[in-house]
Design an enzyme around this catalytic site. Structure first.
Site, mmCIF file in Angstrom:
data_model
loop_
_atom_site.group_PDB
_atom_site.id
_atom_site.type_symbol
_atom_site.label_atom_id
_atom_site.label_comp_id
_atom_site.label_asym_id
_atom_site.label_seq_id
_atom_site.Cartn_x
_atom_site.Cartn_y
_atom_site.Cartn_z
ATOM 1 N N SER A 1 0.858 -1.176 0.000
ATOM 2 C CA SER A 1 0.000 0.000 0.000
ATOM 3 C C SER A 1 0.904 1.239 0.000
ATOM 4 O O SER A 1 1.843 1.329 -0.795
ATOM 5 C CB SER A 1 -0.932 -0.040 1.216
ATOM 6 O OG SER A 1 -1.729 1.115 1.300
ATOM 7 N N TYR B 1 -4.497 7.999 -6.935
ATOM 8 C CA TYR B 1 -3.544 7.093 -6.279
ATOM 9 C C TYR B 1 -3.931 6.905 -4.821
ATOM 10 O O TYR B 1 -3.954 5.775 -4.314
ATOM 11 C CB TYR B 1 -2.123 7.640 -6.396
ATOM 12 C CG TYR B 1 -1.096 6.742 -5.754
ATOM 13 C CD1 TYR B 1 -0.620 5.611 -6.410
ATOM 14 C CD2 TYR B 1 -0.605 7.013 -4.477
ATOM 15 C CE1 TYR B 1 0.306 4.764 -5.822
ATOM 16 C CE2 TYR B 1 0.329 6.173 -3.878
ATOM 17 C CZ TYR B 1 0.785 5.056 -4.559
ATOM 18 O OH TYR B 1 1.697 4.225 -3.965
ATOM 19 N N LYS C 1 -5.015 3.254 -2.991
ATOM 20 C CA LYS C 1 -4.357 2.668 -1.822
ATOM 21 C C LYS C 1 -5.304 2.589 -0.625
ATOM 22 O O LYS C 1 -5.174 1.676 0.200
ATOM 23 C CB LYS C 1 -3.090 3.459 -1.478
ATOM 24 C CG LYS C 1 -2.008 3.348 -2.549
ATOM 25 C CD LYS C 1 -1.640 1.885 -2.846
ATOM 26 C CE LYS C 1 -0.502 1.766 -3.848
ATOM 27 N NZ LYS C 1 -0.157 0.350 -4.146
#
Length: 275
Positions: free
Chosen positions: A134, A148, A152
């Site tokens: 992660s 992004y 995650k």
């Protein structure tokens, strides 16, 4: 005792560094990359312990084939590391539909497909360890990395749920949360939206905060990963780098303060008298 490792995104960055560290200490590694020529030197050096596999993790069927091939080749899979992924830089308003879909497709669904393929293999052998790469940006956010960040955060929720579902099979899960490192994640491997000048100041502020002291040396992460995979009771989460703990400690303190401030409103929204 040597381990058998399956790792995605092994051609560069963390994936390459960790693959080399595993091989150097005698582990067996199934290393995937979109282009296995990038692993040719390691294949020549470790012909008996490295199995290069061409894989685009976005392809679910190919992900299952790759995991099963690795398990059949080595006889077991002790550790699966979902490392493949990339960063999309750009404000949310700037992000195109295709860019958004591609970011989630690789960072979330690619990880999901490999995870789904690994579970029955590990269940059949009585256990295993899945490492999900992660980011500190899966716990807090920075501007200009909205998709992004979102990918995650999805990895965090998926993986924490996974840990509770597979623990009775003897399968352990660790979520790895690196801060910024000097890989090419923010360079050649990164994708960028078409810039809108209205966000120039936000971007400048972000980049100004990325000082050399906040960027880790990727080679230094190998020892931590080796310790995690060797641990009998590995952590559900681990930061890589010194930035995450102090930053996220403050982030959580701020969140708790806000929740406390709004607690009466939240309680009233429950609809029942407080006991």
């Amino acid at each position: 005792m040597s381990k058998t490792i399956f790792i995605t995104g092994a051609s560069k960055g963390f994936g390459r560094i960790w693959t080399e560290a595993f091989l150097e200490r005698g582990d067996k590694v199934a290393a995937t990359a979109r282009n296995t020529e990038t692993l040719a030197d390691l294949a020549a050096q470790y012909p008996d312990t490295l199995l290069p596999i061409q894989l685009n993790v976005n392809d679910r069927a190919a992900s299952f084939t790759a995991v099963n091939r690795a398990a059949a080749h080595f006889g077991s899979l002790d550790v699966v590391i979902n490392n493949a992924g990339y960063g999309l830089f750009g404000a949310i308003e700037e992000t195109s539909e295709q860019q958004a879909r591609d970011q989630i497709e690789t960072n979330v669904f690619g990880l999901l497909w490999v995870t789904q393929a690994a579970i029955p293999v590990m269940r059949a052998q009585g256990g295993g360890h899945i490492l999900q790469v992660s980011s500190v940006l899966g716990v807090a956010t920075l501007p200009v990395l909205g998709l992004y960040n979102a990918s995650k955060w999805a990895v965090e929720g998926l993986s924490e749920t996974l840990a509770s579902e597979v623990k009775d099979f003897g399968i352990k899960v660790t979520i790895v949360e690196p801060n910024g490192f000097s890989t090419d994640w923010g360079g050649a491997s990164a994708f960028h939206t078409e810039a809108n000048p209205l966000y120039e100041d936000v971007k400048a502020s972000l980049y100004a905060g990325l000082t050399p002291d906040t960027i880790g040396k990727p080679e230094a992460t190998a020892e931590a990963i080796l310790k995690v995979v060797d641990e009998e009771n590995p952590p559900l989460r681990i930061f890589l780098g010194k930035v995450g703990f102090p930053w996220l400690s403050q982030v959580y303190a701020d969140r708790l303060a806000t929740w406390e401030e709004w607690k009466e409103v939240a309680d009233a929204a429950h609809g029942h008298a407080t006991v």
